[in-house]
Design a protein around this motif. Structure first.
Motif, PDB file in Angstrom:
ATOM      1  N   THR A   1      26.545 136.624  67.002  1.00 24.85           N
ATOM      2  CA  THR A   1      26.587 137.749  67.363  1.00 24.85           C
ATOM      3  C   THR A   1      25.882 138.828  66.722  1.00 24.85           C
ATOM      4  N   SER A   2      25.739 138.503  65.219  1.00 26.57           N
ATOM      5  CA  SER A   2      25.018 139.218  64.342  1.00 26.57           C
ATOM      6  C   SER A   2      23.616 139.288  64.376  1.00 26.57           C
ATOM      7  N   LYS A   3      23.019 140.370  64.106  1.00 21.44           N
ATOM      8  CA  LYS A   3      21.568 140.340  64.120  1.00 21.44           C
ATOM      9  C   LYS A   3      21.042 140.167  62.860  1.00 21.44           C
ATOM     10  N   LYS A   4      21.784 139.926  61.821  1.00 26.26           N
ATOM     11  CA  LYS A   4      21.640 139.684  60.249  1.00 26.26           C
ATOM     12  C   LYS A   4      20.964 138.354  59.998  1.00 26.26           C
ATOM     13  N   ASP A   5      19.992 138.417  59.005  1.00 22.95           N
ATOM     14  CA  ASP A   5      19.548 137.188  58.530  1.00 22.95           C
ATOM     15  C   ASP A   5      20.330 136.716  57.171  1.00 22.95           C
ATOM     16  N   PHE A   6      20.680 135.571  57.468  1.00 21.96           N
ATOM     17  CA  PHE A   6      21.508 135.114  56.424  1.00 21.96           C
ATOM     18  C   PHE A   6      20.868 133.938  55.504  1.00 21.96           C
ATOM     19  N   SER A   7      19.564 134.162  55.611  1.00 25.37           N
ATOM     20  CA  SER A   7      18.755 133.147  54.727  1.00 25.37           C
ATOM     21  C   SER A   7      19.005 133.467  53.143  1.00 25.37           C
ATOM     22  N   PHE A   8      19.339 134.462  52.827  1.00 27.17           N
ATOM     23  CA  PHE A   8      19.652 134.938  51.515  1.00 27.17           C
ATOM     24  C   PHE A   8      20.727 133.926  51.070  1.00 27.17           C
ATOM     25  N   LEU A   9      21.658 133.345  51.639  1.00 24.10           N
ATOM     26  CA  LEU A   9      22.696 132.480  51.234  1.00 24.10           C
ATOM     27  C   LEU A   9      22.115 131.245  50.758  1.00 24.10           C
ATOM     28  N   ARG A  10      20.984 130.788  50.992  1.00 24.24           N
ATOM     29  CA  ARG A  10      20.375 129.438  50.653  1.00 24.24           C
ATOM     30  C   ARG A  10      20.409 129.390  49.035  1.00 24.24           C
ATOM     31  N   ASN A  11      20.215 130.324  48.370  1.00 28.29           N
ATOM     32  CA  ASN A  11      20.114 130.391  46.961  1.00 28.29           C
ATOM     33  C   ASN A  11      21.498 130.328  46.498  1.00 28.29           C
ATOM     34  N   VAL A  12      22.593 130.963  46.840  1.00 33.49           N
ATOM     35  CA  VAL A  12      23.891 130.988  46.491  1.00 33.49           C
ATOM     36  C   VAL A  12      24.308 129.712  46.733  1.00 33.49           C
ATOM     37  N   ILE A  13      24.370 128.990  47.885  1.00 34.54           N
ATOM     38  CA  ILE A  13      24.728 127.704  48.423  1.00 34.54           C
ATOM     39  C   ILE A  13      24.008 126.535  47.603  1.00 34.54           C
ATOM     40  N   THR A  14      22.902 126.862  46.836  1.00 32.54           N
ATOM     41  CA  THR A  14      22.275 125.849  46.065  1.00 32.54           C
ATOM     42  C   THR A  14      22.845 125.946  44.785  1.00 32.54           C
ATOM     43  N   ILE A  15      22.952 127.031  44.111  1.00 33.53           N
ATOM     44  CA  ILE A  15      23.577 127.288  42.942  1.00 33.53           C
ATOM     45  C   ILE A  15      24.985 126.913  42.924  1.00 33.53           C
ATOM     46  N   GLY A  16      25.831 127.260  43.908  1.00 28.63           N
ATOM     47  CA  GLY A  16      27.191 126.886  44.127  1.00 28.63           C
ATOM     48  C   GLY A  16      27.390 125.518  44.335  1.00 28.63           C
ATOM     49  N   GLY A  17      26.506 124.832  44.960  1.00 28.65           N
ATOM     50  CA  GLY A  17      26.586 123.357  44.991  1.00 28.65           C
ATOM     51  C   GLY A  17      26.375 122.499  43.677  1.00 28.65           C
ATOM     52  N   PHE A  18      25.560 122.933  43.048  1.00 26.87           N
ATOM     53  CA  PHE A  18      25.254 122.334  41.805  1.00 26.87           C
ATOM     54  C   PHE A  18      26.525 122.642  40.711  1.00 26.87           C
ATOM     55  N   ILE A  19      26.854 123.997  40.852  1.00 26.77           N
ATOM     56  CA  ILE A  19      28.035 124.300  39.980  1.00 26.77           C
ATOM     57  C   ILE A  19      29.153 123.365  40.276  1.00 26.77           C
ATOM     58  N   ALA A  20      29.653 123.220  41.573  1.00 26.23           N
ATOM     59  CA  ALA A  20      30.441 122.478  42.009  1.00 26.23           C
ATOM     60  C   ALA A  20      30.403 121.011  41.722  1.00 26.23           C
ATOM     61  N   ILE A  21      29.321 120.378  41.729  1.00 25.67           N
ATOM     62  CA  ILE A  21      28.944 119.131  41.521  1.00 25.67           C
ATOM     63  C   ILE A  21      29.284 118.735  40.002  1.00 25.67           C
ATOM     64  N   GLY A  22      28.657 119.741  39.308  1.00 28.40           N
ATOM     65  CA  GLY A  22      28.840 119.525  37.937  1.00 28.40           C
ATOM     66  C   GLY A  22      30.198 119.783  37.383  1.00 28.40           C
ATOM     67  N   LEU A  23      31.313 120.464  37.995  1.00 25.62           N
ATOM     68  CA  LEU A  23      32.589 120.612  37.562  1.00 25.62           C
ATOM     69  C   LEU A  23      33.481 119.261  38.310  1.00 25.62           C
ATOM     70  N   ILE A  24      33.067 118.763  39.385  1.00 30.33           N
ATOM     71  CA  ILE A  24      33.742 117.604  39.780  1.00 30.33           C
ATOM     72  C   ILE A  24      33.255 116.495  38.791  1.00 30.33           C
ATOM     73  N   VAL A  25      32.048 116.210  38.546  1.00 37.33           N
ATOM     74  CA  VAL A  25      31.815 114.901  37.469  1.00 37.33           C
ATOM     75  C   VAL A  25      32.226 115.334  36.232  1.00 37.33           C
ATOM     76  N   ALA A  26      32.120 116.406  35.785  1.00 35.92           N
ATOM     77  CA  ALA A  26      33.039 116.708  34.459  1.00 35.92           C
ATOM     78  C   ALA A  26      34.616 116.559  34.488  1.00 35.92           C
ATOM     79  N   GLY A  27      35.425 116.955  35.713  1.00 36.69           N
ATOM     80  CA  GLY A  27      36.417 116.659  35.994  1.00 36.69           C
ATOM     81  C   GLY A  27      36.947 115.229  35.860  1.00 36.69           C
ATOM     82  N   MET A  28      35.847 114.453  36.606  1.00 37.97           N
ATOM     83  CA  MET A  28      36.103 112.917  36.761  1.00 37.97           C
ATOM     84  C   MET A  28      35.978 112.112  35.242  1.00 37.97           C
ATOM     85  N   ILE A  29      34.830 112.466  34.662  1.00 35.74           N
ATOM     86  CA  ILE A  29      34.724 112.043  33.004  1.00 35.74           C
ATOM     87  C   ILE A  29      35.435 112.510  32.169  1.00 35.74           C
TER      88      ILE A  29
END
Length: 190
Positions: A98-126
Motif C-alpha cells: 500500500t505504500s508508495k515508498k521505495d524500500f530498496s534502501f534496506l538492501r544495504n542494511v540487510i546485507t550488513i545486518g546479515g553479516f553481523i548476525a552470521i559473525g555473532l552466530i559463528v563466534a557464539g558457537m566457537i
C-alpha cells in the motif's frame, strides 16, 4: 518429520559444539544452490529448487521443533509463534503493497545486518556463549526488514516468470522470522 527422524539423529545435529556449525554451513551452501535453481529458465528446475529448499528448512527446523514440543508445552508455543509470524508478515506485506515508498534502501542494511548476525552466530558457537534475547529481537527486526524489502521488490522488480524464485526468497525470510519468534517464546517458557 519429527515422527520419522529418530531423536538420536536430531541430537547429532546439535550435540557437539561444532556440529551445528557444520549443519549451518551445509544449509547455507544448499540454500545457495536451491536459490540458483529457483531462478533458472526451466520451470521444472525452478520448482525443484523450491521443493529442495522447503525440505532443507524442514531439516534445519528439526532440533528447534523437537525442543519446542518436548520442553515448552508441545504445539502451543509453535502455534503462537506461527500466529505471530503470519500476523507480522501480513502487516509488513500490507505496508509494502500500500505504500508508495521505495524500500530498496534496506538492501544495504540487510546485507550488513546479515553479516553481523552470521559473525555473532559463528563466534557464539566457537567460543560457547549464548546470544540471548536481544539477539533474537534484533533478528526479528532484521527478518522483518528483509520481508519488507523482498515484498517491495516482488511488487517492483520481479517479472511474471520469476515467481518461483521470488517466493523462495520471501519464504526464507518468513522462516527466519518464525525461527526467532519461536526462540523468543521458548526462552520465556524455559
Amino acid at each position: 518429520m519429527l515422527q520419522i527422524v529418530p531423536a538420536e539423529m536430531i541430537y547429532m545435529m546439535i550435540g557437539q559444539r561444532y556440529s551445528w556449525l557444520l549443519v549451518l554451513g551445509v544449509f547455507w551452501l544448499a540454500s545457495y544452490l536451491a536459490s540458483k535453481w529457483s531462478m533458472a529458465q526451466s520451470r521444472s528446475t525452478q520448482y525443484l529448487g523450491l521443493v529442495f529448499y522447503i525440505i532443507l528448512q524442514a531439516v534445519i527446523f528439526l532440533p528447534m521443533m523437537y525442543m519446542a514440543m518436548a520442553y515448552t508445552g508441545g504445539g502451543e508455543v509453535i502455534f503462537q509463534a506461527a500466529t505471530l509470524t503470519v500476523a507480522m508478515f501480513a502487516g509488513i506485506s500490507a505496508v509494502a503493497f500500500t505504500s508508495k515508498k521505495d524500500f530498496s534502501f534496506l538492501r544495504n542494511v540487510i546485507t550488513i545486518g546479515g553479516f553481523i548476525a552470521i559473525g555473532l552466530i559463528v563466534a557464539g558457537m566457537i567460543f560457547g556463549f549464548n546470544l540471548g534475547l536481544w539477539f533474537s529481537v534484533g533478528m526479528v527486526i532484521l527478518a522483518s526488514a528483509t520481508i519488507l524489502y523482498q515484498t517491495s521488490k516482488l511488487k517492483e522488480s520481479y517479472s511474471t516468470n520469476q515467481y518461483v524464485g521470488a517466493s523462495l526468497q520471501l519464504f526464507a525470510s518468513i522462516m527466519l522470522l518464525f525461527w526467532y519468534i519461536l526462540r523468543i517464546l521458548m526462552s520465556r517458557r524455559g
